[in-house]
Design a protein around this motif. Structure first.
Motif, PDB file in Angstrom:
ATOM      1  N   GLU A 515      24.105  36.638  42.294  1.00 25.49           N
ATOM      2  CA  GLU A 515      25.192  36.485  43.264  1.00 25.49           C
ATOM      3  C   GLU A 515      26.547  36.759  42.630  1.00 25.49           C
ATOM      4  O   GLU A 515      27.428  37.342  43.252  1.00 25.49           O
ATOM      5  CB  GLU A 515      25.168  35.077  43.856  1.00 25.49           C
ATOM      6  CG  GLU A 515      26.234  34.853  44.910  1.00 25.49           C
ATOM      7  CD  GLU A 515      26.152  33.467  45.522  1.00 25.49           C
ATOM      8  OE1 GLU A 515      27.049  33.099  46.276  1.00 25.49           O
ATOM      9  OE2 GLU A 515      25.162  32.746  45.230  1.00 25.49           O
ATOM     10  N   LEU A 516      26.747  36.294  41.364  1.00 21.72           N
ATOM     11  CA  LEU A 516      28.023  36.451  40.681  1.00 21.72           C
ATOM     12  C   LEU A 516      28.023  37.637  39.737  1.00 21.72           C
ATOM     13  O   LEU A 516      28.824  37.695  38.811  1.00 21.72           O
ATOM     14  CB  LEU A 516      28.331  35.161  39.886  1.00 21.72           C
ATOM     15  CG  LEU A 516      28.447  33.885  40.723  1.00 21.72           C
ATOM     16  CD1 LEU A 516      28.662  32.701  39.824  1.00 21.72           C
ATOM     17  CD2 LEU A 516      29.545  34.008  41.754  1.00 21.72           C
ATOM     18  N   ARG A 517      27.113  38.598  39.958  1.00 21.64           N
ATOM     19  CA  ARG A 517      27.007  39.746  39.060  1.00 21.64           C
ATOM     20  C   ARG A 517      28.303  40.542  39.066  1.00 21.64           C
ATOM     21  O   ARG A 517      28.979  40.659  40.094  1.00 21.64           O
ATOM     22  CB  ARG A 517      25.845  40.646  39.468  1.00 21.64           C
ATOM     23  CG  ARG A 517      25.986  41.262  40.860  1.00 21.64           C
ATOM     24  CD  ARG A 517      24.680  41.936  41.278  1.00 21.64           C
ATOM     25  NE  ARG A 517      24.784  42.597  42.564  1.00 21.64           N
ATOM     26  CZ  ARG A 517      24.619  41.994  43.718  1.00 21.64           C
ATOM     27  NH1 ARG A 517      24.354  40.703  43.751  1.00 21.64           N
ATOM     28  NH2 ARG A 517      24.714  42.686  44.844  1.00 21.64           N
ATOM     29  N   ILE A 518      28.642  41.067  37.903  1.00 24.42           N
ATOM     30  CA  ILE A 518      29.853  41.887  37.793  1.00 24.42           C
ATOM     31  C   ILE A 518      29.664  43.205  38.508  1.00 24.42           C
ATOM     32  O   ILE A 518      30.530  43.724  39.178  1.00 24.42           O
ATOM     33  CB  ILE A 518      30.193  42.120  36.307  1.00 24.42           C
ATOM     34  CG1 ILE A 518      30.549  40.787  35.649  1.00 24.42           C
ATOM     35  CG2 ILE A 518      31.342  43.102  36.157  1.00 24.42           C
ATOM     36  CD1 ILE A 518      30.815  40.904  34.162  1.00 24.42           C
ATOM     37  N   SER A 519      28.466  43.781  38.406  1.00 21.24           N
ATOM     38  CA  SER A 519      28.169  45.078  39.036  1.00 21.24           C
ATOM     39  C   SER A 519      27.221  44.879  40.187  1.00 21.24           C
ATOM     40  O   SER A 519      26.239  44.158  40.065  1.00 21.24           O
ATOM     41  CB  SER A 519      27.546  46.038  38.015  1.00 21.24           C
ATOM     42  OG  SER A 519      27.110  47.198  38.660  1.00 21.24           O
ATOM     43  N   GLY A 520      27.537  45.486  41.305  1.00 15.12           N
ATOM     44  CA  GLY A 520      26.642  45.442  42.448  1.00 15.12           C
ATOM     45  C   GLY A 520      25.741  46.641  42.515  1.00 15.12           C
ATOM     46  O   GLY A 520      25.027  46.847  43.485  1.00 15.12           O
ATOM     47  N   GLN A 573      32.252  47.801  33.933  1.00 13.74           N
ATOM     48  CA  GLN A 573      30.877  47.351  34.155  1.00 13.74           C
ATOM     49  C   GLN A 573      30.070  47.366  32.859  1.00 13.74           C
ATOM     50  O   GLN A 573      29.181  46.535  32.658  1.00 13.74           O
ATOM     51  CB  GLN A 573      30.200  48.237  35.202  1.00 13.74           C
ATOM     52  CG  GLN A 573      30.723  48.017  36.609  1.00 13.74           C
ATOM     53  CD  GLN A 573      30.135  48.999  37.599  1.00 13.74           C
ATOM     54  OE1 GLN A 573      29.679  50.073  37.204  1.00 13.74           O
ATOM     55  NE2 GLN A 573      30.135  48.643  38.868  1.00 13.74           N
ATOM     56  N   SER A 574      30.379  48.299  31.996  1.00 13.01           N
ATOM     57  CA  SER A 574      29.623  48.403  30.744  1.00 13.01           C
ATOM     58  C   SER A 574      30.205  47.538  29.638  1.00 13.01           C
ATOM     59  O   SER A 574      29.675  47.505  28.537  1.00 13.01           O
ATOM     60  CB  SER A 574      29.590  49.869  30.292  1.00 13.01           C
ATOM     61  OG  SER A 574      30.899  50.345  30.058  1.00 13.01           O
ATOM     62  N   SER A 575      31.320  46.872  29.913  1.00  9.79           N
ATOM     63  CA  SER A 575      31.944  46.037  28.888  1.00  9.79           C
ATOM     64  C   SER A 575      31.328  44.648  28.905  1.00  9.79           C
ATOM     65  O   SER A 575      30.570  44.287  29.804  1.00  9.79           O
ATOM     66  CB  SER A 575      33.449  45.963  29.144  1.00  9.79           C
ATOM     67  OG  SER A 575      33.706  45.260  30.347  1.00  9.79           O
ATOM     68  N   ASP A 576      31.716  43.848  27.909  1.00  5.68           N
ATOM     69  CA  ASP A 576      31.227  42.467  27.799  1.00  5.68           C
ATOM     70  C   ASP A 576      32.282  41.464  28.236  1.00  5.68           C
ATOM     71  O   ASP A 576      32.235  40.283  27.853  1.00  5.68           O
ATOM     72  CB  ASP A 576      30.819  42.184  26.345  1.00  5.68           C
ATOM     73  CG  ASP A 576      29.629  43.024  25.922  1.00  5.68           C
ATOM     74  OD1 ASP A 576      28.813  43.356  26.817  1.00  5.68           O
ATOM     75  OD2 ASP A 576      29.521  43.350  24.725  1.00  5.68           O
ATOM     76  N   LEU A 577      33.252  41.907  29.016  1.00  4.60           N
ATOM     77  CA  LEU A 577      34.304  40.998  29.456  1.00  4.60           C
ATOM     78  C   LEU A 577      33.767  39.992  30.452  1.00  4.60           C
ATOM     79  O   LEU A 577      32.826  40.282  31.199  1.00  4.60           O
ATOM     80  CB  LEU A 577      35.447  41.795  30.085  1.00  4.60           C
ATOM     81  CG  LEU A 577      36.153  42.811  29.171  1.00  4.60           C
ATOM     82  CD1 LEU A 577      37.203  43.565  29.956  1.00  4.60           C
ATOM     83  CD2 LEU A 577      36.775  42.132  27.964  1.00  4.60           C
ATOM     84  N   SER A 578      34.395  38.847  30.492  1.00  5.09           N
ATOM     85  CA  SER A 578      34.006  37.841  31.487  1.00  5.09           C
ATOM     86  C   SER A 578      34.448  38.307  32.862  1.00  5.09           C
ATOM     87  O   SER A 578      35.304  39.176  33.012  1.00  5.09           O
ATOM     88  CB  SER A 578      34.660  36.489  31.160  1.00  5.09           C
ATOM     89  OG  SER A 578      36.069  36.582  31.286  1.00  5.09           O
ATOM     90  N   ALA A 579      33.883  37.678  33.867  1.00  5.05           N
ATOM     91  CA  ALA A 579      34.192  38.064  35.246  1.00  5.05           C
ATOM     92  C   ALA A 579      35.656  37.838  35.567  1.00  5.05           C
ATOM     93  O   ALA A 579      36.294  38.649  36.250  1.00  5.05           O
ATOM     94  CB  ALA A 579      33.294  37.293  36.212  1.00  5.05           C
ATOM     95  N   LEU A 580      36.251  36.730  35.072  1.00  2.00           N
ATOM     96  CA  LEU A 580      37.644  36.426  35.377  1.00  2.00           C
ATOM     97  C   LEU A 580      38.584  37.437  34.735  1.00  2.00           C
ATOM     98  O   LEU A 580      39.512  37.952  35.377  1.00  2.00           O
ATOM     99  CB  LEU A 580      37.985  35.002  34.886  1.00  2.00           C
ATOM    100  CG  LEU A 580      39.417  34.537  35.150  1.00  2.00           C
ATOM    101  CD1 LEU A 580      39.704  34.553  36.651  1.00  2.00           C
ATOM    102  CD2 LEU A 580      39.635  33.144  34.562  1.00  2.00           C
ATOM    103  N   THR A 618      32.296  41.940  44.331  1.00  2.00           N
ATOM    104  CA  THR A 618      31.824  42.579  43.106  1.00  2.00           C
ATOM    105  C   THR A 618      32.719  43.747  42.745  1.00  2.00           C
ATOM    106  O   THR A 618      33.596  44.172  43.522  1.00  2.00           O
ATOM    107  CB  THR A 618      30.402  43.091  43.304  1.00  2.00           C
ATOM    108  OG1 THR A 618      30.411  44.126  44.297  1.00  2.00           O
ATOM    109  CG2 THR A 618      29.466  41.977  43.752  1.00  2.00           C
ATOM    110  N   LEU A 619      32.504  44.279  41.544  1.00  2.00           N
ATOM    111  CA  LEU A 619      33.272  45.451  41.120  1.00  2.00           C
ATOM    112  C   LEU A 619      32.997  46.647  42.025  1.00  2.00           C
ATOM    113  O   LEU A 619      33.893  47.453  42.274  1.00  2.00           O
ATOM    114  CB  LEU A 619      32.920  45.803  39.667  1.00  2.00           C
ATOM    115  CG  LEU A 619      33.690  45.036  38.572  1.00  2.00           C
ATOM    116  CD1 LEU A 619      33.254  45.505  37.207  1.00  2.00           C
ATOM    117  CD2 LEU A 619      35.192  45.199  38.726  1.00  2.00           C
ATOM    118  N   ASP A 620      31.759  46.762  42.498  1.00  3.81           N
ATOM    119  CA  ASP A 620      31.442  47.872  43.401  1.00  3.81           C
ATOM    120  C   ASP A 620      32.238  47.750  44.698  1.00  3.81           C
ATOM    121  O   ASP A 620      32.736  48.747  45.243  1.00  3.81           O
ATOM    122  CB  ASP A 620      29.945  47.891  43.693  1.00  3.81           C
ATOM    123  CG  ASP A 620      29.145  48.393  42.498  1.00  3.81           C
ATOM    124  OD1 ASP A 620      29.748  49.042  41.631  1.00  3.81           O
ATOM    125  OD2 ASP A 620      27.924  48.118  42.448  1.00  3.81           O
TER     126      ASP A 620
END
Length: 763
Positions: A515-520, A573-580, A618-620
């Motif tokens: 549900e909280l995925r960075i990439s859809g 999307q390919s980075s390791d950054l947090s969602a915030l 999401t980012l998408d």
């Protein structure tokens, strides 16, 4: 209770089955015997025709050889030398000699002797001028010129096909002309002997080939032309016959003509290359075996009657044990009503099968629901105490591995809404094994149609890192779905635990991950453990990307803007950054777009921002919103450019209208005047006006010339020069091509004061 066998459908089915077992080989044997009789008869007839054709070929070859010998004797006969036949004293002897040669063969209707380039032709009836001969003896399909040419040019014995010949009295007769060069076999013959043969003389030799059967007999020359034919019944045109017999090898053939099977027998002569062919419909051979058919039908009826009696006995013997099983199944059905309900469902075997399937289906239907219920309880409560060893064994569930976690698998319902395909996925994931990873999983149906749960149990087997092992398992699941069902899933993975009692926590974490995925994007795997991971805060979108994005928006290039937005989002999307932190960085893209819109004069774009861009999604989804904003800006820029371009074209048209009489006006000069490239002017002008630059100027000049011709008496040359056209003759040609008349004629038609003094200016 005494059974009434004939009321049983199954008993009747057994009778029919035994009859079919008897009838199938009987029918096949009957067909085989009948076909064999027909085939044998057909073979006999074909062999008979082959022998008759061979005999006919020998006879006709003998006759043709006889004619060649006559021609040879003529060539060496002193009475028929060119000198003797041209001498009035000896010409009578020549005619008498030809009459003697004619009488030596019964198939000769008339014989002619012709010497090359001579104006005379000789026959058994006298001497004729070649022109008179061609007028008296007229061939329907052989022209005079061709006849004379053939008489002078023939080098080998040649048979002219059957043709209708008319004599001076008007009588017509079908005859063949056999041309034999003399001296025979000489490379330079000096004359030609033409033997006229009545067609009936040859057809009489092939009349007996067909006998009482329908068909056609042909004699063809070495070029495939029909010399003579004999028909009984149907007939073929010359074109059909030539197509049929083209490259036909000697022997017996089967061909289809007009949708019907035909038997073809051909023989070829080695002496002259002629082909003798008969064509007969194959269907008539079947009518010749009626006596065989009657005998077969009689035997067939007798065997069927005997077979029916044997089938009745065998069916009764086989049905007795089945009737006993029916009674047993009815007694064990549990109720009399159950037996009555089953009875009309089908025959006795169907009733037995239904009774057994009913018990089996109860178990089969309940087991998956019970299994899924227990697994759902595990996901909800995490306790495995309710799963007794008996239930685990019944449902084939094992939680004896060292580590356990839950995966939630989802896919796009718009693309994969097929419920049947979903059932196949559930069936495959119900119990899945990964031996190389020492793991197995159990699928669980979730309330959402686009999601499934998967409980995974595995052992590390000496591997130090459990998370990397989880990644391998998740990747194996994703690969299996892609390869087996062509489904592109998105997967959420919960944390790994050492006790199956904590599977409920892993399930909640898997739901959070999906549900909280960075990439859809479909096909991604999202791990709960990575959601809170914070990477280097110095990661930002490169300034070059933002600058290129701003510039592409100002230029109205949506493709470039979309590419910049996509590459920026893809890098996030390919980075390791947090969602915030990712969400914060995304505002750089939004600010760049808003700033570009403001510089372009669009200050109201801020009000069109969707709420999910500011507070969630999401980012998408964020990317789609950015693309929508970029599309609006680019569309506005494109619209502004089109309006500006239309204004430029309007000014160019006005400029042309004012200067079209200037003979130096050109595309290059107009482009220079307005500071635009000629190619851009040409392209834009055609798009806006519907015709190109040169056509527009020609129409303006043409219209002015027409107006001047109708309203003035100025000389035509002056008018053409006045409108800016230098080449007067070329203008006149184009004017006539477009209007259908010359300028002078046009002036006569529309001049107000009658005639004009300049009518000859366009001549």
């Amino acid at each position: 209770m005494k059974l009434n066998y004939f009321k049983s459908k199954l008993f009747l089915k057994y009778i029919w089955s035994y009859l079919f077992i008897l009838l199938i080989p009987l029918v096949l044997m009957t067909i085989f015997i009948y076909e064999s009789a027909v085939t044998n008869l057909k073979s006999e007839i074909e062999q008979s025709r082959l022998s008759q054709l061979t005999q006919t070929k020998v006879t006709i070859d003998g006759r043709m050889k006889e004619l060649s010998e006559i021609a040879s004797r003529i060539s060496y006969d002193k009475r028929l030398t060119p000198y003797r036949v041209h001498d009035p004293i000896y010409s009578g002897e020549a005619i008498q000699a030809l009459d003697q040669y004619k009488s030596t063969s019964s198939i000769i209707g008339e014989i002619y002797l012709y010497f090359h380039k001579d104006d005379k032709i000789y026959s058994s009836k006298g001497l004729n001028d070649i022109g008179v001969f061609t007028d008296n003896v007229r061939f329907q399909n052989w022209k005079k010129e061709t006849l004379i040419q053939d008489l002078n040019a023939v080098r080998f014995p040649t048979m002219h096909p059957s043709d209708t010949v008319s004599n001076p009295s008007g009588m017509q007769e079908s005859m063949l002309a056999y041309l034999i060069p003399i001296t025979p076999n000489s490379p330079t013959p000096h004359g030609t002997v033409m033997v006229m043969i009545k067609e009936s003389e040859l057809t009489s030799l092939i009349d007996s080939v067909l006998g009482n059967y329908q068909g056609m007999t042909y004699i063809l020359d070495n070029d495939g032309h029909i010399l003579v034919d004999n028909r009984q019944g149907e007939a073929l045109t010359n074109a059909e016959a030539k197509s049929l017999f083209n490259n036909l090898a000697p022997g017996i053939h089967d061909r289809s003509l007009n949708g019907k099977a035909h038997s073809i027998v051909s023989v070829k002569s080695e002496n002259n290359g002629w082909t003798y062919v008969t064509v007969m419909p194959t269907a008539q051979f079947f009518s010749s075996v009626l006596h065989v058919r009657s005998l077969i039908i009689m035997l067939f009826i007798i065997i069927v009657l005997v077979g029916a009696a044997i089938a009745l006995v065998l069916a009764r013997m086989q049905y007795q044990p089945i009737s006993m099983l029916v009674e047993f199944a009815s007694s064990k059905s549990g109720a009399k009503e159950q037996s009555q309900r089953l009875e009309p469902a089908g025959n006795e075997l169907d009733r037995i099968r239904s009774a057994l399937q009913e018990y089996s289906s109860r178990i089969d239907l309940q087991e998956p629901f019970a299994r899924n219920h227990f697994l759902s309880m595990m996901l909800k409560y995490g306790s495995t105490q309710s799963l007794t060893p008996e239930l685990q064994e019944a449902f084939d569930l094992q939680f004896d591995r060292s580590h356990h976690f839950v995966m939630v698998i989802g896919w796009d319902t718009d693309e994969h809404s097929d419920l049947q395909e979903r059932q196949h996925i559930i069936a495959m994931l119900a119990q899945i094994e990964f031996p190389e990873l020492d793991a197995h999983g159990y699928g669980v149906e979730l309330p959402q149609l686009d999601q499934l749960g998967l409980i995974i149990s595995f052992s590390l087997g000496g591997r130090p890192d459990a998370f990397s092992h989880m990644q391998q398992i998740a990747e194996a699941v994703r690969t299996t779905l892609l390869e087996t069902f062509d489904v592109v899933p998105v997967i959420g993975v919960g944390t790994c635990y050492t006790s199956p009692d904590q599977l409920n926590q892993s399930f909640i974490e898997a739901c959070s991950a999906i549900e909280l995925r960075i990439s859809g994007e479909q096909g991604t795997i999202n791990y709960f453990e990575k959601l809170s991971t914070t990477a280097d805060p110095a990661f930002w979108i490169p300034g070059s990307t933002l600058l290129k994005l701003s510039q592409s928006l100002k230029q109205g290039s949506y493709d470039v803007a979309a590419q910049m937005i996509h590459s920026a989002i893809q890098s996030l999307q390919s980075s390791d950054l947090s969602a915030l932190l990712t969400r914060c960085i995304c505002f750089d893209l939004l600010n760049t777009i808003l700033k570009a819109a403001s510089e372009l004069g669009n200050h109201g774009l801020m009000q069109q921002i969707a709420p999910n861009m500011m507070y969630g999604g999401t980012l998408d989804e964020f990317e789609r919103s950015l693309l929508d904003l970029a599309s609006q800006i680019c569309s506005q820029v494109e619209q502004d450019n089109q309006q500006e371009e239309q204004s430029v074209i309007d000014r160019i048209v006005a400029y042309i209208d004012a200067h079209y009489t200037d003979n130096s006006l050109s595309l290059e000069s107009v482009a220079f005047e307005f500071g635009i490239s000629p190619s851009h002017v040409s392209r834009s002008f055609k798009e806006k006006m519907g015709l190109n630059f040169i056509q527009y100027i020609w129409q303006k000049r043409m219209g002015e010339v027409m107006h001047q011709l109708k309203t003035t008496t100025d000389p035509l040359k002056d008018i053409i020069l006045k409108v800016g056209y230098v080449d007067t003759p070329n203008f006149i040609r184009k004017f006539k091509k477009e209007t259908g008349c010359t300028p002078g004629q046009y002036r006569k038609m529309f001049a107000e004061g009658g005639g004009s003094t300049e009518d000859t200016d366009d001549e």
